[in-house]
Write a protein that holds these residues in place. Sequence first.
Motif, PDB file in Angstrom:
ATOM      1  N   THR A 105      37.416  35.079  47.499  1.00  0.00           N
ATOM      2  CA  THR A 105      38.261  36.096  46.874  1.00  0.00           C
ATOM      3  C   THR A 105      37.650  36.699  45.608  1.00  0.00           C
ATOM      4  O   THR A 105      38.185  37.681  45.078  1.00  0.00           O
ATOM      5  CB  THR A 105      39.642  35.514  46.531  1.00  0.00           C
ATOM      6  OG1 THR A 105      39.475  34.377  45.676  1.00  0.00           O
ATOM      7  CG2 THR A 105      40.385  35.109  47.797  1.00  0.00           C
ATOM      8  N   LEU A 115      42.988  47.559  50.909  1.00  0.00           N
ATOM      9  CA  LEU A 115      43.791  46.799  49.952  1.00  0.00           C
ATOM     10  C   LEU A 115      45.274  46.874  50.302  1.00  0.00           C
ATOM     11  O   LEU A 115      46.019  45.908  50.084  1.00  0.00           O
ATOM     12  CB  LEU A 115      43.541  47.303  48.531  1.00  0.00           C
ATOM     13  CG  LEU A 115      42.168  46.918  47.960  1.00  0.00           C
ATOM     14  CD1 LEU A 115      41.901  47.664  46.658  1.00  0.00           C
ATOM     15  CD2 LEU A 115      42.073  45.408  47.744  1.00  0.00           C
ATOM     16  N   THR A 163      47.256  43.430  50.872  1.00  0.00           N
ATOM     17  CA  THR A 163      48.308  43.037  49.918  1.00  0.00           C
ATOM     18  C   THR A 163      49.702  43.478  50.321  1.00  0.00           C
ATOM     19  O   THR A 163      50.689  42.922  49.823  1.00  0.00           O
ATOM     20  CB  THR A 163      48.009  43.633  48.534  1.00  0.00           C
ATOM     21  OG1 THR A 163      48.149  45.069  48.597  1.00  0.00           O
ATOM     22  CG2 THR A 163      46.601  43.276  48.070  1.00  0.00           C
ATOM     23  N   LYS A 207      50.938  46.219  49.395  1.00  0.00           N
ATOM     24  CA  LYS A 207      51.442  47.059  48.316  1.00  0.00           C
ATOM     25  C   LYS A 207      51.290  48.534  48.681  1.00  0.00           C
ATOM     26  O   LYS A 207      50.194  49.016  48.962  1.00  0.00           O
ATOM     27  CB  LYS A 207      50.709  46.752  47.021  1.00  0.00           C
ATOM     28  CG  LYS A 207      50.972  45.334  46.497  1.00  0.00           C
ATOM     29  CD  LYS A 207      50.240  45.086  45.184  1.00  0.00           C
ATOM     30  CE  LYS A 207      50.551  43.687  44.653  1.00  0.00           C
ATOM     31  NZ  LYS A 207      49.813  43.395  43.388  1.00  0.00           N
TER      32      LYS A 207
END
Length: 380
Positions: free
Chosen positions: A42, A84, A88, A90
Amino acid sequence: MLHDYFETYVRNYRYYKGGAWCYEDGCLYRGLIALYEATGDTSWIDHLVRLVSGQIDAEGRLIGYEMEEFNIDNILPGRALVFLHGLTGKTAWLDAAAALARQLETHPRTGSDVYWHKLRYPHQIWLDGLYMALPFRMEYARAISSPDMVDEVLRQFSAALDLTYDRDADLYRHGYDEARQQPWADASSGLSRAHWGRSIGWLAMAFVDIIENLPHGPARLDLAGRSSALASRLLDLRTADHRWLQVIDRPDESRNYPESSATAMFSYFLQKLGRLGGPNSYAQAGRAALRSLVSEELRPAADGTLKLHNICCVAGLGGFNGRYRDGTVEYYLSEEIRPDDIKGVGPLMMAYAETLLDRRSSAPQSTHPHDEIRLAAAKR
Protein backbone atom coordinates in the motif's frame (compact mmCIF):
# COMPACT_ATOMS: atom_id res chain seq x y z
CA MET A 1 17.56 -2.78 -6.83
CA LEU A 2 14.48 -1.79 -8.84
CA HIS A 3 12.26 -1.46 -5.78
CA ASP A 4 14.72 0.92 -4.14
CA TYR A 5 15.18 2.88 -7.37
CA PHE A 6 11.43 3.32 -7.78
CA GLU A 7 10.92 4.25 -4.12
CA THR A 8 13.62 6.91 -4.31
CA TYR A 9 12.28 8.19 -7.64
CA VAL A 10 8.71 8.64 -6.48
CA ARG A 11 9.69 10.05 -3.10
CA ASN A 12 11.71 12.77 -4.85
CA TYR A 13 9.32 13.25 -7.77
CA ARG A 14 8.27 16.77 -8.67
CA TYR A 15 5.23 17.37 -10.83
CA TYR A 16 6.30 17.44 -14.46
CA LYS A 17 4.61 20.77 -15.20
CA GLY A 18 4.69 22.41 -11.81
CA GLY A 19 1.51 20.74 -10.59
CA ALA A 20 -0.69 21.38 -13.62
CA TRP A 21 -2.70 18.33 -14.71
CA CYS A 22 -0.68 16.57 -17.45
CA TYR A 23 -0.05 13.21 -19.07
CA GLU A 24 3.53 12.96 -17.88
CA ASP A 25 2.40 12.70 -14.26
CA GLY A 26 -0.15 10.18 -15.49
CA CYS A 27 2.70 7.93 -16.61
CA LEU A 28 3.93 7.79 -13.03
CA TYR A 29 0.42 7.10 -11.76
CA ARG A 30 0.10 4.12 -14.10
CA GLY A 31 3.41 2.80 -12.78
CA LEU A 32 2.33 3.17 -9.15
CA ILE A 33 -0.97 1.41 -9.82
CA ALA A 34 0.84 -1.45 -11.57
CA LEU A 35 3.28 -1.87 -8.69
CA TYR A 36 0.45 -1.92 -6.14
CA GLU A 37 -1.55 -4.47 -8.13
CA ALA A 38 1.51 -6.70 -8.46
CA THR A 39 2.67 -6.49 -4.85
CA GLY A 40 -0.24 -5.42 -2.66
CA ASP A 41 2.16 -2.94 -1.05
CA THR A 42 0.00 0.00 0.00
CA SER A 43 2.97 2.37 0.09
CA TRP A 44 2.56 2.74 -3.67
CA ILE A 45 -1.07 3.78 -3.12
CA ASP A 46 0.03 6.24 -0.45
CA HIS A 47 2.30 7.89 -3.01
CA LEU A 48 -0.48 7.85 -5.61
CA VAL A 49 -3.03 9.48 -3.32
CA ARG A 50 -0.49 12.09 -2.17
CA LEU A 51 0.39 13.10 -5.71
CA VAL A 52 -3.09 12.98 -7.27
CA SER A 53 -4.63 14.84 -4.33
CA GLY A 54 -2.10 17.61 -4.88
CA GLN A 55 -3.59 18.20 -8.34
CA ILE A 56 -7.20 18.64 -7.19
CA ASP A 57 -8.32 21.90 -5.59
CA ALA A 58 -10.76 22.41 -2.71
CA GLU A 59 -13.71 22.48 -5.13
CA GLY A 60 -12.71 19.18 -6.71
CA ARG A 61 -11.34 20.75 -9.91
CA LEU A 62 -8.22 19.53 -11.68
CA ILE A 63 -5.49 22.14 -11.24
CA GLY A 64 -4.37 23.73 -14.50
CA TYR A 65 -6.85 21.75 -16.59
CA GLU A 66 -8.74 23.62 -19.30
CA MET A 67 -11.27 21.52 -21.18
CA GLU A 68 -11.46 24.06 -24.00
CA GLU A 69 -7.89 23.20 -25.02
CA PHE A 70 -9.17 19.78 -26.14
CA ASN A 71 -5.79 18.25 -25.40
CA ILE A 72 -6.12 14.47 -25.58
CA ASP A 73 -2.96 14.01 -23.49
CA ASN A 74 -4.71 15.41 -20.42
CA ILE A 75 -7.03 12.42 -20.26
CA LEU A 76 -4.38 9.83 -19.27
CA PRO A 77 -3.97 10.75 -15.56
CA GLY A 78 -7.74 10.43 -15.22
CA ARG A 79 -7.27 6.67 -15.11
CA ALA A 80 -5.82 7.14 -11.62
CA LEU A 81 -9.07 8.85 -10.57
CA VAL A 82 -11.18 5.96 -11.85
CA PHE A 83 -8.86 3.46 -10.17
CA LEU A 84 -8.98 5.26 -6.81
CA HIS A 85 -12.77 5.39 -7.01
CA GLY A 86 -12.86 1.65 -7.56
CA LEU A 87 -10.38 1.04 -4.74
CA THR A 88 -11.95 3.31 -2.13
CA GLY A 89 -15.57 3.70 -3.22
CA LYS A 90 -15.26 7.47 -2.70
CA THR A 91 -17.36 9.34 -5.24
CA ALA A 92 -15.11 12.41 -5.16
CA TRP A 93 -12.56 10.61 -7.32
CA LEU A 94 -15.14 9.80 -10.00
CA ASP A 95 -16.57 13.30 -9.78
CA ALA A 96 -13.12 14.68 -10.63
CA ALA A 97 -12.85 12.27 -13.55
CA ALA A 98 -16.21 13.43 -14.90
CA ALA A 99 -14.62 16.63 -16.23
CA LEU A 100 -12.37 14.55 -18.47
CA ALA A 101 -15.31 12.42 -19.60
CA ARG A 102 -17.16 15.61 -20.56
CA GLN A 103 -14.20 16.70 -22.66
CA LEU A 104 -14.40 13.47 -24.63
CA GLU A 105 -18.12 13.97 -25.24
CA THR A 106 -17.38 17.15 -27.22
CA HIS A 107 -13.77 16.59 -28.30
CA PRO A 108 -13.35 17.27 -32.06
CA ARG A 109 -13.29 14.19 -34.28
CA THR A 110 -12.16 13.24 -37.75
CA GLY A 111 -14.63 12.25 -40.43
CA SER A 112 -13.91 8.65 -39.42
CA ASP A 113 -15.16 9.51 -35.90
CA VAL A 114 -11.77 9.35 -34.16
CA TYR A 115 -10.62 12.03 -31.72
CA TRP A 116 -8.32 14.73 -33.04
CA HIS A 117 -5.02 14.59 -31.21
CA LYS A 118 -5.46 18.17 -29.99
CA LEU A 119 -7.43 21.23 -31.00
CA ARG A 120 -4.20 22.76 -32.27
CA TYR A 121 -3.50 19.61 -34.33
CA PRO A 122 -6.75 19.54 -36.34
CA HIS A 123 -7.87 16.51 -38.36
CA GLN A 124 -4.94 14.47 -37.00
CA ILE A 125 -4.75 11.08 -35.29
CA TRP A 126 -1.56 10.26 -33.40
CA LEU A 127 -0.80 6.86 -31.89
CA ASP A 128 0.00 8.61 -28.59
CA GLY A 129 -3.58 9.81 -28.33
CA LEU A 130 -5.04 6.32 -28.59
CA TYR A 131 -3.32 5.42 -25.32
CA MET A 132 -4.07 8.77 -23.69
CA ALA A 133 -7.84 8.64 -24.20
CA LEU A 134 -9.30 5.25 -25.03
CA PRO A 135 -8.32 3.10 -22.02
CA PHE A 136 -9.61 5.89 -19.75
CA ARG A 137 -12.89 5.99 -21.63
CA MET A 138 -13.15 2.21 -21.40
CA GLU A 139 -12.51 2.19 -17.65
CA TYR A 140 -14.80 5.15 -17.01
CA ALA A 141 -17.53 3.42 -19.02
CA ARG A 142 -17.24 0.37 -16.81
CA ALA A 143 -17.34 2.54 -13.68
CA ILE A 144 -20.63 4.15 -14.74
CA SER A 145 -22.01 1.00 -16.45
CA SER A 146 -22.20 2.44 -19.98
CA PRO A 147 -21.92 -0.34 -22.60
CA ASP A 148 -22.58 2.14 -25.41
CA MET A 149 -19.44 4.03 -24.42
CA VAL A 150 -17.45 0.78 -24.57
CA ASP A 151 -18.75 0.13 -28.07
CA GLU A 152 -17.67 3.61 -29.12
CA VAL A 153 -14.15 3.03 -27.79
CA LEU A 154 -13.88 -0.12 -29.86
CA ARG A 155 -15.15 1.61 -33.00
CA GLN A 156 -12.66 4.43 -32.60
CA PHE A 157 -9.75 2.13 -31.88
CA SER A 158 -10.49 -0.10 -34.87
CA ALA A 159 -10.84 2.88 -37.20
CA ALA A 160 -7.60 4.43 -35.96
CA LEU A 161 -5.73 1.16 -36.42
CA ASP A 162 -6.92 0.93 -40.01
CA LEU A 163 -5.95 4.53 -40.76
CA THR A 164 -2.46 4.45 -39.23
CA TYR A 165 -1.39 1.02 -40.48
CA ASP A 166 1.49 0.89 -42.95
CA ARG A 167 0.92 -2.33 -44.86
CA ASP A 168 4.32 -2.37 -46.55
CA ALA A 169 6.21 -2.20 -43.26
CA ASP A 170 3.61 -4.15 -41.24
CA LEU A 171 3.82 -1.39 -38.64
CA TYR A 172 1.86 1.67 -37.54
CA ARG A 173 2.89 5.22 -38.38
CA HIS A 174 3.07 7.90 -35.70
CA GLY A 175 0.51 10.21 -37.26
CA TYR A 176 -2.30 10.44 -39.81
CA ASP A 177 -3.62 13.71 -41.29
CA GLU A 178 -7.13 13.26 -42.63
CA ALA A 179 -6.99 16.66 -44.36
CA ARG A 180 -3.62 15.99 -46.03
CA GLN A 181 -2.65 19.54 -45.08
CA GLN A 182 0.47 18.94 -43.02
CA PRO A 183 3.88 18.90 -44.72
CA TRP A 184 4.75 15.81 -42.67
CA ALA A 185 1.83 13.88 -44.18
CA ASP A 186 2.06 11.83 -47.35
CA ALA A 187 -0.24 13.38 -49.94
CA SER A 188 -1.78 10.02 -50.81
CA SER A 189 -2.02 8.14 -47.53
CA GLY A 190 -2.00 11.01 -45.04
CA LEU A 191 0.58 9.10 -42.98
CA SER A 192 3.72 10.47 -41.36
CA ARG A 193 7.06 9.35 -42.75
CA ALA A 194 8.84 7.15 -40.22
CA HIS A 195 8.17 4.58 -37.51
CA TRP A 196 8.94 6.13 -34.14
CA GLY A 197 9.46 3.46 -31.51
CA ARG A 198 7.67 5.17 -28.61
CA SER A 199 4.60 6.04 -30.64
CA ILE A 200 4.19 2.33 -31.40
CA GLY A 201 4.87 1.70 -27.71
CA TRP A 202 1.92 3.90 -26.72
CA LEU A 203 -0.24 1.94 -29.15
CA ALA A 204 1.01 -1.41 -27.85
CA MET A 205 0.09 -0.47 -24.28
CA ALA A 206 -3.35 0.69 -25.43
CA PHE A 207 -3.90 -2.74 -26.99
CA VAL A 208 -3.39 -4.73 -23.81
CA ASP A 209 -5.08 -2.23 -21.51
CA ILE A 210 -8.21 -2.28 -23.68
CA ILE A 211 -8.17 -6.07 -24.17
CA GLU A 212 -7.92 -6.54 -20.41
CA ASN A 213 -11.25 -4.76 -20.00
CA LEU A 214 -13.12 -6.80 -22.62
CA PRO A 215 -15.12 -9.98 -22.10
CA HIS A 216 -14.44 -12.94 -24.36
CA GLY A 217 -16.18 -12.44 -27.68
CA PRO A 218 -15.77 -11.05 -31.22
CA ALA A 219 -14.38 -7.66 -30.18
CA ARG A 220 -11.69 -9.22 -28.02
CA LEU A 221 -10.91 -11.76 -30.73
CA ASP A 222 -10.35 -8.98 -33.27
CA LEU A 223 -8.01 -7.00 -31.01
CA ALA A 224 -6.24 -10.19 -29.97
CA GLY A 225 -5.40 -10.90 -33.59
CA ARG A 226 -4.16 -7.39 -34.25
CA SER A 227 -2.09 -7.27 -31.06
CA SER A 228 -0.58 -10.68 -31.77
CA ALA A 229 0.41 -9.50 -35.24
CA LEU A 230 2.13 -6.47 -33.73
CA ALA A 231 3.90 -8.63 -31.16
CA SER A 232 5.21 -10.92 -33.87
CA ARG A 233 6.54 -7.97 -35.85
CA LEU A 234 8.20 -6.49 -32.77
CA LEU A 235 10.06 -9.73 -32.13
CA ASP A 236 11.55 -9.39 -35.62
CA LEU A 237 12.73 -5.85 -34.90
CA ARG A 238 14.62 -6.43 -31.66
CA THR A 239 18.26 -5.49 -31.40
CA ALA A 240 20.78 -8.22 -30.66
CA ASP A 241 20.46 -7.41 -26.95
CA HIS A 242 16.63 -7.55 -26.91
CA ARG A 243 15.81 -3.85 -27.09
CA TRP A 244 14.20 -1.57 -29.67
CA LEU A 245 15.51 1.44 -31.56
CA GLN A 246 14.32 5.04 -31.53
CA VAL A 247 13.40 4.66 -35.22
CA ILE A 248 12.37 1.10 -34.82
CA ASP A 249 12.99 -0.33 -38.30
CA ARG A 250 16.14 1.58 -39.31
CA PRO A 251 19.19 -0.21 -37.86
CA ASP A 252 21.16 1.09 -40.85
CA GLU A 253 21.08 4.66 -39.49
CA SER A 254 24.36 5.35 -37.74
CA ARG A 255 22.79 7.80 -35.24
CA ASN A 256 19.99 5.44 -34.27
CA TYR A 257 20.06 4.08 -30.72
CA PRO A 258 18.21 1.67 -28.40
CA GLU A 259 15.58 3.89 -26.80
CA SER A 260 14.59 3.11 -23.22
CA SER A 261 10.96 4.25 -23.05
CA ALA A 262 9.96 2.21 -26.12
CA THR A 263 11.83 -0.80 -24.80
CA ALA A 264 10.04 -0.56 -21.45
CA MET A 265 6.67 -0.17 -23.18
CA PHE A 266 7.22 -3.19 -25.39
CA SER A 267 8.40 -5.21 -22.40
CA TYR A 268 5.15 -4.36 -20.62
CA PHE A 269 3.08 -5.08 -23.73
CA LEU A 270 4.64 -8.47 -24.45
CA GLN A 271 4.52 -9.65 -20.85
CA LYS A 272 0.93 -8.55 -20.38
CA LEU A 273 -0.11 -10.06 -23.69
CA GLY A 274 1.36 -13.33 -22.48
CA ARG A 275 -0.45 -12.99 -19.15
CA LEU A 276 -3.74 -12.41 -20.95
CA GLY A 277 -3.30 -15.78 -22.62
CA GLY A 278 -0.87 -15.20 -25.47
CA PRO A 279 2.05 -17.52 -26.20
CA ASN A 280 4.66 -17.79 -23.48
CA SER A 281 7.24 -16.66 -26.05
CA TYR A 282 5.77 -13.16 -25.84
CA ALA A 283 6.21 -12.99 -22.08
CA GLN A 284 9.70 -14.45 -22.32
CA ALA A 285 10.67 -11.79 -24.87
CA GLY A 286 9.25 -9.08 -22.64
CA ARG A 287 11.21 -10.30 -19.64
CA ALA A 288 14.41 -10.52 -21.69
CA ALA A 289 13.88 -6.92 -22.80
CA LEU A 290 13.43 -5.80 -19.20
CA ARG A 291 16.62 -7.55 -18.10
CA SER A 292 18.59 -5.97 -20.94
CA LEU A 293 17.14 -2.51 -20.31
CA VAL A 294 18.03 -2.61 -16.63
CA SER A 295 21.49 -4.04 -17.30
CA GLU A 296 22.37 -1.52 -20.00
CA GLU A 297 20.60 1.68 -19.00
CA LEU A 298 19.92 1.74 -15.25
CA ARG A 299 23.28 3.06 -14.08
CA PRO A 300 24.80 5.95 -12.15
CA ALA A 301 24.77 9.39 -13.73
CA ALA A 302 27.60 11.89 -13.39
CA ASP A 303 26.36 12.90 -9.92
CA GLY A 304 26.44 9.28 -8.75
CA THR A 305 22.67 8.81 -8.54
CA LEU A 306 21.07 5.84 -10.26
CA LYS A 307 19.16 6.89 -13.38
CA LEU A 308 17.50 5.32 -16.40
CA HIS A 309 19.36 6.54 -19.48
CA ASN A 310 18.63 6.96 -23.21
CA ILE A 311 15.06 8.21 -22.92
CA CYS A 312 13.82 10.42 -25.74
CA CYS A 313 12.41 13.45 -23.96
CA VAL A 314 9.66 14.26 -26.44
CA ALA A 315 8.81 13.91 -30.12
CA GLY A 316 5.85 15.00 -32.16
CA LEU A 317 4.63 16.26 -35.51
CA GLY A 318 4.12 19.78 -36.83
CA GLY A 319 4.97 23.11 -35.28
CA PHE A 320 6.13 23.27 -31.66
CA ASN A 321 8.21 25.90 -29.84
CA GLY A 322 9.22 27.60 -33.07
CA ARG A 323 10.32 24.39 -34.77
CA TYR A 324 8.62 22.28 -37.43
CA ARG A 325 8.79 18.56 -36.69
CA ASP A 326 8.64 16.88 -40.09
CA GLY A 327 8.42 13.24 -38.96
CA THR A 328 11.52 12.10 -40.83
CA VAL A 329 14.08 9.64 -39.52
CA GLU A 330 16.50 12.52 -39.11
CA TYR A 331 13.99 14.46 -37.02
CA TYR A 332 13.38 11.64 -34.54
CA LEU A 333 17.13 11.16 -34.13
CA SER A 334 17.60 14.84 -33.37
CA GLU A 335 15.36 15.06 -30.32
CA GLU A 336 16.78 15.55 -26.83
CA ILE A 337 17.68 12.49 -24.75
CA ARG A 338 16.97 12.95 -21.04
CA PRO A 339 17.79 10.47 -18.27
CA ASP A 340 15.06 9.54 -15.78
CA ASP A 341 12.26 11.13 -17.78
CA ILE A 342 8.99 9.77 -16.45
CA LYS A 343 7.92 8.61 -19.93
CA GLY A 344 10.58 5.93 -19.53
CA VAL A 345 10.45 5.33 -15.78
CA GLY A 346 6.66 4.90 -15.62
CA PRO A 347 6.64 2.12 -18.26
CA LEU A 348 9.66 0.55 -16.53
CA MET A 349 7.57 0.32 -13.35
CA MET A 350 4.79 -1.29 -15.37
CA ALA A 351 7.13 -3.79 -17.04
CA TYR A 352 8.66 -4.76 -13.71
CA ALA A 353 5.19 -5.18 -12.21
CA GLU A 354 4.32 -7.61 -15.00
CA THR A 355 7.39 -9.66 -14.11
CA LEU A 356 6.23 -9.78 -10.49
CA LEU A 357 2.75 -10.88 -11.56
CA ASP A 358 4.28 -13.65 -13.64
CA ARG A 359 6.21 -14.91 -10.62
CA ARG A 360 3.04 -14.94 -8.53
CA SER A 361 0.97 -16.77 -11.10
CA SER A 362 0.49 -20.46 -10.37
CA ALA A 363 -1.83 -21.27 -13.28
CA PRO A 364 -0.12 -23.03 -16.19
CA GLN A 365 -0.88 -21.62 -19.62
CA SER A 366 -2.43 -24.91 -20.69
CA THR A 367 -5.43 -24.01 -18.52
CA HIS A 368 -6.38 -21.35 -21.11
CA PRO A 369 -6.69 -23.36 -24.32
CA HIS A 370 -9.49 -21.23 -25.72
CA ASP A 371 -8.02 -17.81 -25.13
CA GLU A 372 -8.41 -15.58 -28.16
CA ILE A 373 -4.86 -14.25 -28.09
CA ARG A 374 -3.32 -17.69 -28.26
CA LEU A 375 -5.68 -18.70 -31.05
CA ALA A 376 -4.84 -15.55 -32.97
CA ALA A 377 -1.11 -16.16 -32.63
CA ALA A 378 -1.46 -19.78 -33.69
CA LYS A 379 -3.15 -18.71 -36.92
CA ARG A 380 -0.16 -16.59 -37.98
